[in-house]
Write a protein that holds these residues in place. Sequence first.
Motif, PDB file in Angstrom:
ATOM      1  N   PRO A 137       0.812  -1.218   0.000  1.00  0.00           N
ATOM      2  CA  PRO A 137       0.000   0.000   0.000  1.00  0.00           C
ATOM      3  C   PRO A 137       0.845   1.267   0.000  1.00  0.00           C
ATOM      4  O   PRO A 137       1.982   1.268   0.449  1.00  0.00           O
ATOM      5  CB  PRO A 137      -0.817  -0.108   1.285  1.00  0.00           C
ATOM      6  N   VAL A 138       0.245   2.344  -0.517  1.00  0.00           N
ATOM      7  CA  VAL A 138       0.867   3.658  -0.507  1.00  0.00           C
ATOM      8  C   VAL A 138      -0.084   4.628   0.181  1.00  0.00           C
ATOM      9  O   VAL A 138      -1.290   4.403   0.227  1.00  0.00           O
ATOM     10  CB  VAL A 138       1.219   4.159  -1.926  1.00  0.00           C
ATOM     11  N   CYS A 139       0.461   5.714   0.712  1.00  0.00           N
ATOM     12  CA  CYS A 139      -0.340   6.731   1.384  1.00  0.00           C
ATOM     13  C   CYS A 139      -0.226   8.041   0.618  1.00  0.00           C
ATOM     14  O   CYS A 139       0.874   8.448   0.234  1.00  0.00           O
ATOM     15  CB  CYS A 139       0.153   6.927   2.813  1.00  0.00           C
ATOM     16  N   VAL A 140      -1.373   8.688   0.412  1.00  0.00           N
ATOM     17  CA  VAL A 140      -1.411  10.025  -0.185  1.00  0.00           C
ATOM     18  C   VAL A 140      -2.061  10.940   0.838  1.00  0.00           C
ATOM     19  O   VAL A 140      -3.245  10.801   1.131  1.00  0.00           O
ATOM     20  CB  VAL A 140      -2.218  10.054  -1.506  1.00  0.00           C
ATOM     21  N   THR A 141      -1.283  11.856   1.408  1.00  0.00           N
ATOM     22  CA  THR A 141      -1.882  12.825   2.331  1.00  0.00           C
ATOM     23  C   THR A 141      -2.585  13.888   1.500  1.00  0.00           C
ATOM     24  O   THR A 141      -2.173  14.189   0.387  1.00  0.00           O
ATOM     25  CB  THR A 141      -0.825  13.485   3.242  1.00  0.00           C
ATOM     26  N   GLY A 142      -3.670  14.430   2.005  1.00  0.00           N
ATOM     27  CA  GLY A 142      -4.363  15.495   1.282  1.00  0.00           C
ATOM     28  C   GLY A 142      -5.158  15.012   0.088  1.00  0.00           C
ATOM     29  O   GLY A 142      -5.126  15.625  -0.980  1.00  0.00           O
ATOM     30  N   GLY A 143      -5.895  13.929   0.255  1.00  0.00           N
ATOM     31  CA  GLY A 143      -6.620  13.322  -0.853  1.00  0.00           C
ATOM     32  C   GLY A 143      -7.785  14.120  -1.401  1.00  0.00           C
ATOM     33  O   GLY A 143      -8.312  13.768  -2.452  1.00  0.00           O
ATOM     34  N   THR A 144      -8.204  15.205  -0.753  1.00  0.00           N
ATOM     35  CA  THR A 144      -9.303  16.002  -1.302  1.00  0.00           C
ATOM     36  C   THR A 144      -8.802  17.088  -2.235  1.00  0.00           C
ATOM     37  O   THR A 144      -9.596  17.686  -2.959  1.00  0.00           O
ATOM     38  CB  THR A 144     -10.133  16.700  -0.194  1.00  0.00           C
ATOM     39  N   GLY A 145      -7.523  17.348  -2.221  1.00  0.00           N
ATOM     40  CA  GLY A 145      -6.977  18.386  -3.093  1.00  0.00           C
ATOM     41  C   GLY A 145      -6.925  17.937  -4.542  1.00  0.00           C
ATOM     42  O   GLY A 145      -7.076  16.755  -4.864  1.00  0.00           O
ATOM     43  N   VAL A 205      -4.390   2.053  -1.811  1.00  0.00           N
ATOM     44  CA  VAL A 205      -4.102   3.444  -1.457  1.00  0.00           C
ATOM     45  C   VAL A 205      -4.807   3.794  -0.152  1.00  0.00           C
ATOM     46  O   VAL A 205      -5.971   3.465   0.045  1.00  0.00           O
ATOM     47  CB  VAL A 205      -4.559   4.415  -2.571  1.00  0.00           C
ATOM     48  N   ARG A 206      -4.065   4.468   0.700  1.00  0.00           N
ATOM     49  CA  ARG A 206      -4.631   5.076   1.899  1.00  0.00           C
ATOM     50  C   ARG A 206      -4.509   6.575   1.706  1.00  0.00           C
ATOM     51  O   ARG A 206      -3.455   7.064   1.322  1.00  0.00           O
ATOM     52  CB  ARG A 206      -3.857   4.650   3.139  1.00  0.00           C
ATOM     53  N   THR A 207      -5.572   7.297   1.971  1.00  0.00           N
ATOM     54  CA  THR A 207      -5.503   8.746   1.810  1.00  0.00           C
ATOM     55  C   THR A 207      -6.081   9.426   3.041  1.00  0.00           C
ATOM     56  O   THR A 207      -6.910   8.849   3.746  1.00  0.00           O
ATOM     57  CB  THR A 207      -6.200   9.222   0.519  1.00  0.00           C
ATOM     58  N   THR A 208      -5.613  10.629   3.294  1.00  0.00           N
ATOM     59  CA  THR A 208      -6.056  11.382   4.464  1.00  0.00           C
ATOM     60  C   THR A 208      -6.823  12.612   4.033  1.00  0.00           C
ATOM     61  O   THR A 208      -6.483  13.254   3.039  1.00  0.00           O
ATOM     62  CB  THR A 208      -4.853  11.813   5.327  1.00  0.00           C
ATOM     63  N   PHE A 209      -7.862  12.906   4.778  1.00  0.00           N
ATOM     64  CA  PHE A 209      -8.667  14.108   4.587  1.00  0.00           C
ATOM     65  C   PHE A 209      -8.729  14.829   5.913  1.00  0.00           C
ATOM     66  O   PHE A 209      -8.767  14.204   6.958  1.00  0.00           O
ATOM     67  CB  PHE A 209     -10.102  13.769   4.182  1.00  0.00           C
ATOM     68  N   VAL A 210      -8.799  16.127   5.869  1.00  0.00           N
ATOM     69  CA  VAL A 210      -9.018  16.899   7.081  1.00  0.00           C
ATOM     70  C   VAL A 210     -10.457  17.398   7.052  1.00  0.00           C
ATOM     71  O   VAL A 210     -10.980  17.760   6.000  1.00  0.00           O
ATOM     72  CB  VAL A 210      -8.016  18.074   7.214  1.00  0.00           C
ATOM     73  N   VAL A 211     -11.091  17.354   8.188  1.00  0.00           N
ATOM     74  CA  VAL A 211     -12.436  17.893   8.320  1.00  0.00           C
ATOM     75  C   VAL A 211     -12.332  19.080   9.265  1.00  0.00           C
ATOM     76  O   VAL A 211     -12.048  18.924  10.447  1.00  0.00           O
ATOM     77  CB  VAL A 211     -13.432  16.845   8.871  1.00  0.00           C
ATOM     78  N   LEU A 249      -8.996   1.074  -1.484  1.00  0.00           N
ATOM     79  CA  LEU A 249      -8.916   2.450  -0.989  1.00  0.00           C
ATOM     80  C   LEU A 249      -9.405   2.526   0.448  1.00  0.00           C
ATOM     81  O   LEU A 249     -10.482   2.047   0.768  1.00  0.00           O
ATOM     82  CB  LEU A 249      -9.752   3.402  -1.850  1.00  0.00           C
ATOM     83  N   GLU A 250      -8.571   3.125   1.291  1.00  0.00           N
ATOM     84  CA  GLU A 250      -8.951   3.422   2.671  1.00  0.00           C
ATOM     85  C   GLU A 250      -8.833   4.921   2.872  1.00  0.00           C
ATOM     86  O   GLU A 250      -7.829   5.524   2.495  1.00  0.00           O
ATOM     87  CB  GLU A 250      -8.002   2.744   3.667  1.00  0.00           C
ATOM     88  N   ILE A 251      -9.857   5.519   3.466  1.00  0.00           N
ATOM     89  CA  ILE A 251      -9.859   6.957   3.720  1.00  0.00           C
ATOM     90  C   ILE A 251      -9.763   7.179   5.224  1.00  0.00           C
ATOM     91  O   ILE A 251     -10.541   6.620   5.997  1.00  0.00           O
ATOM     92  CB  ILE A 251     -11.128   7.614   3.153  1.00  0.00           C
ATOM     93  N   PHE A 252      -8.807   8.008   5.628  1.00  0.00           N
ATOM     94  CA  PHE A 252      -8.596   8.349   7.030  1.00  0.00           C
ATOM     95  C   PHE A 252      -8.986   9.806   7.219  1.00  0.00           C
ATOM     96  O   PHE A 252      -8.331  10.703   6.669  1.00  0.00           O
ATOM     97  CB  PHE A 252      -7.136   8.132   7.424  1.00  0.00           C
ATOM     98  N   TYR A 253     -10.054  10.047   7.954  1.00  0.00           N
ATOM     99  CA  TYR A 253     -10.548  11.393   8.195  1.00  0.00           C
ATOM    100  C   TYR A 253      -9.847  11.999   9.405  1.00  0.00           C
ATOM    101  O   TYR A 253      -9.328  11.296  10.254  1.00  0.00           O
ATOM    102  CB  TYR A 253     -12.061  11.378   8.425  1.00  0.00           C
ATOM    103  N   ASN A 254      -9.873  13.322   9.468  1.00  0.00           N
ATOM    104  CA  ASN A 254      -9.370  14.101  10.604  1.00  0.00           C
ATOM    105  C   ASN A 254      -7.859  14.057  10.774  1.00  0.00           C
ATOM    106  O   ASN A 254      -7.364  14.236  11.877  1.00  0.00           O
ATOM    107  CB  ASN A 254     -10.074  13.707  11.899  1.00  0.00           C
ATOM    108  N   ALA A 255      -7.122  13.837   9.699  1.00  0.00           N
ATOM    109  CA  ALA A 255      -5.672  14.005   9.752  1.00  0.00           C
ATOM    110  C   ALA A 255      -5.412  15.513   9.790  1.00  0.00           C
ATOM    111  O   ALA A 255      -6.021  16.270   9.048  1.00  0.00           O
ATOM    112  CB  ALA A 255      -5.023  13.370   8.540  1.00  0.00           C
ATOM    113  N   THR A 264      -1.740  12.232  13.916  1.00  0.00           N
ATOM    114  CA  THR A 264      -3.014  11.798  13.337  1.00  0.00           C
ATOM    115  C   THR A 264      -2.818  11.108  11.987  1.00  0.00           C
ATOM    116  O   THR A 264      -3.738  10.451  11.502  1.00  0.00           O
ATOM    117  CB  THR A 264      -3.993  12.982  13.176  1.00  0.00           C
ATOM    118  N   PHE A 265      -1.633  11.221  11.394  1.00  0.00           N
ATOM    119  CA  PHE A 265      -1.332  10.557  10.130  1.00  0.00           C
ATOM    120  C   PHE A 265      -0.807   9.137  10.321  1.00  0.00           C
ATOM    121  O   PHE A 265      -0.748   8.367   9.367  1.00  0.00           O
ATOM    122  CB  PHE A 265      -0.303  11.375   9.331  1.00  0.00           C
ATOM    123  N   ARG A 266      -0.414   8.793  11.539  1.00  0.00           N
ATOM    124  CA  ARG A 266       0.213   7.495  11.798  1.00  0.00           C
ATOM    125  C   ARG A 266      -0.618   6.308  11.295  1.00  0.00           C
ATOM    126  O   ARG A 266      -0.079   5.426  10.621  1.00  0.00           O
ATOM    127  CB  ARG A 266       0.546   7.336  13.280  1.00  0.00           C
TER     128      ARG A 266
END
Length: 148
Positions: free
Chosen positions: A8-16, A32-38, A60-66, A73-75
């Motif tokens: 797997p790979v991680c993409v921070t900021g997946g809503t951009g 893919v794991r991606t992070t979104f901030v709310v 695809l896994e989405i991690f909210y509140n990074a 919170t990105f760990r």
Amino acid sequence: MVGRVGGPVCVTGGTGFIGSSMVVRLLEDYSVRTTFVVLSGYSKRDTSYLTNLPGETERLEIFYNADLDHPETFRPAIEGCVCVYHVAHPVDVSTNLKDGVDVPMETITQTSLGGMLGILKISVESKTVKRVVCTSAMGTTMFNWKTT
């Protein structure tokens, strides 16, 4: 979750714009794991443009509140990945507002730097991340027409 090619790979900021484009492309070959901030005062962002992609439910896994102010919170999104694409950035190109309050540029810079260093630290500690790719924000190249 194991990607079809190398884990797997991680993409921070997946809503951009760049982050979501990367997620779409990477899903062709990887999990893919991606992070979104709310942000407070906003409901959860619509992620259907990602969650409706073919193969999304398996890869695809989405991690909210990074939150770059709190890199820990990105760990959960980073641990176990082979690569991290750090695309998240605290600047909104139309304004420097956070929760309706103007944010000084030095605060944005500190958040950006602290977030990046935290993500690098978590990547090293994971023992699985082999590569980290960091991007910059458009704000670093924009010209300020104001003179003081």
